[in-house]
Design a protein around this motif. Structure first.
Motif, short mmCIF file in Angstrom:
data_model
loop_
_atom_site.label_atom_id
_atom_site.label_comp_id
_atom_site.label_asym_id
_atom_site.label_seq_id
_atom_site.Cartn_x
_atom_site.Cartn_y
_atom_site.Cartn_z
N SER A 172 3.01 -2.72 -16.13
CA SER A 172 4.46 -2.66 -16.03
C SER A 172 4.85 -2.48 -14.57
N LEU A 173 6.06 -2.91 -14.23
CA LEU A 173 6.50 -2.82 -12.84
C LEU A 173 6.63 -1.38 -12.36
N SER A 174 6.74 -0.44 -13.30
CA SER A 174 6.82 0.98 -12.92
C SER A 174 5.52 1.47 -12.30
N GLU A 175 4.43 0.71 -12.48
CA GLU A 175 3.14 1.07 -11.90
C GLU A 175 2.99 0.56 -10.47
N TYR A 176 3.97 -0.20 -9.99
CA TYR A 176 3.89 -0.78 -8.66
C TYR A 176 4.65 0.09 -7.65
N VAL A 178 7.34 1.28 -4.87
CA VAL A 178 8.78 1.04 -4.80
C VAL A 178 9.08 -0.15 -3.89
N GLN A 179 8.32 -0.28 -2.82
CA GLN A 179 8.56 -1.37 -1.88
C GLN A 179 8.33 -2.74 -2.53
N ALA A 186 8.72 -13.11 -0.29
CA ALA A 186 7.81 -12.99 0.85
C ALA A 186 7.18 -11.60 0.90
N GLY A 187 7.99 -10.57 0.66
CA GLY A 187 7.47 -9.20 0.70
C GLY A 187 6.47 -8.92 -0.40
N ARG A 188 6.73 -9.47 -1.58
CA ARG A 188 5.83 -9.21 -2.70
C ARG A 188 4.47 -9.89 -2.52
N SER A 189 4.42 -10.92 -1.70
CA SER A 189 3.15 -11.61 -1.48
C SER A 189 2.11 -10.69 -0.84
N PHE A 190 2.57 -9.60 -0.19
CA PHE A 190 1.64 -8.65 0.42
C PHE A 190 0.86 -7.86 -0.65
#
Length: 358
Positions: A172-176, A178-179, A186-190
């Protein structure tokens, strides 16, 4: 880009073999006997599955639709790459095996919970109740009664199992971070290909490092116990690493394989560790860049810089990006095979020269 990254990285039989280490992580969380029992129930057709708790993807980032790609011609391109990725993951066996291991996690968690709530008079029951009360509050008794009654269809039980799986899997996205949630495409590709490594690092911090830093002796003792089980995970990962090395015709000592397994517990992939061990300073630099930079950036740098430096395109790097069979082809029949033959011949010649010199 996200689909291409995953397609060229994990949609192959070698990555499927890598997944095997997750059964050891399941055992670390829920106990070895419970994990074995869970496997037996799965063989008989356990009703406790990912679909029951609403999970349909390998990780949350696979299902995360990115902004502007939802409309226009670019949406059609994204839909096409996504379908290709789904096909590649299915053909390599990755997705099916991943689901089987996650189902093992769910069943192991349920078996463990049933044993903990089996007898209300035990210390284990009281500790379990206190722990779950932090999350379920007044509904804790209903949860525990449902677990004892083997009611795996109860909504509270499903929620409990979902959170147990989230302990080691980024479902789930809650495990990722905050950034990641704030960033654009582009930012998520990191973060691509790093979600599982981040979860492993968090597992080590939660189960070992924080407990060892406690002033409570009992907590410290439990931290030592968790350290031992994670070391067993590393040992199992070493065996899996050796199998992968054989499958790719690579020479690797047991010490190196075990070190790679240990590093996995601290969020470092075997791929990055092997780069850092390289005799080539350029590849060692890539190991550091990989931790911070977007996925596949170092491969692009390797192709560009090596071509400029040596005047020859590093075809082994390119071949390994081909979904499904690229890695195996390159290591046994392609450019990587040719490179290894040259390196081994040069090493033999060095040994012969040293022997003659003596």
């Amino acid at each position: 880009w996200r689909d291409i990254v995953h397609m060229t990285s994990i949609a192959n039989p070698i990555s499927t073999i890598t997944q095997t280490s997750e059964v050891l992580i399941n055992a670390h969380r829920h106990g070895y006997l419970n994990t074995i029992e869970a496997a037996g129930k799965q063989m008989k057709g356990s009703p406790i599955t990912l679909s029951k708790i609403g999970v349909t993807d390998i990780a949350a980032e696979y299902a995360d639709i990115i902004g502007a790609a939802e409309v226009g011609n670019w949406a059609k391109v994204q839909k096409g790459t996504n379908k290709t990725l789904e096909f590649a993951l299915g053909a390599s066996g990755f997705k099916k095996f991943d689901a089987m291991l996650k189902n093992n996690n769910l069943n192991g968690a349920f078996i463990k919970a049933r044993k903990l709530v089996g007898n209300k008079g035990t210390k284990a029951y009281q500790e379990f109740a206190q722990e779950q009360a932090k999350y379920f509050g007044k509904e804790t008794k209903e949860l525990m009664d449902a677990i004892r009654a083997n009611d795996h269809d109860n909504p509270l039980v499903k929620e409990y199992l979902f959170h147990q799986l989230s302990g080691t899997q980024p479902i789930s996205l809650s495990e990722y971070p905050v950034q990641y949630l704030k960033a654009g495409a582009a930012g998520r590709s990191f973060y691509y290909l790093k979600s599982f490594s981040m979860k492993m690092l968090e597992t080590t911090r939660r189960d070992v490092l924080r407990k060892l830093a406690s002033s409570d002796r009992k907590v410290v003792a439990d931290g030592m116990k968790q350290l031992v089980t994670l070391t067993v995970v590393a040992g199992g990962a070493a065996g899996i690493n050796k199998v992968k090395s054989l499958a790719l015709d690579r020479a690797e000592s047991w010490g190196e394989a075990f070190a790679d397994g240990i590093m996995l517990n601290f969020g470092l992939s075997r791929y990055a560790v092997q780069k850092f061990r390289s005799d080539n300073p350029q590849r060692r630099a890539y190991a550091v860049i990989d931790i911070l930079a977007p996925a596949k950036l170092t491969e692009a740098l390797d192709v560009g810089l090596t071509t400029l430096k040596e005047g020859e395109v590093p075809m082994d790097t390119i071949q390994r990006q081909i979904p499904w069979g690229g890695k195996i082809f390159s290591e046994w029949l392609g450019a990587a095979h040719d490179r290894k033959v040259k390196e081994r011949r040069a090493e033999r010649n060095k040994k012969l020269k040293r022997m003659r010199g003596k």
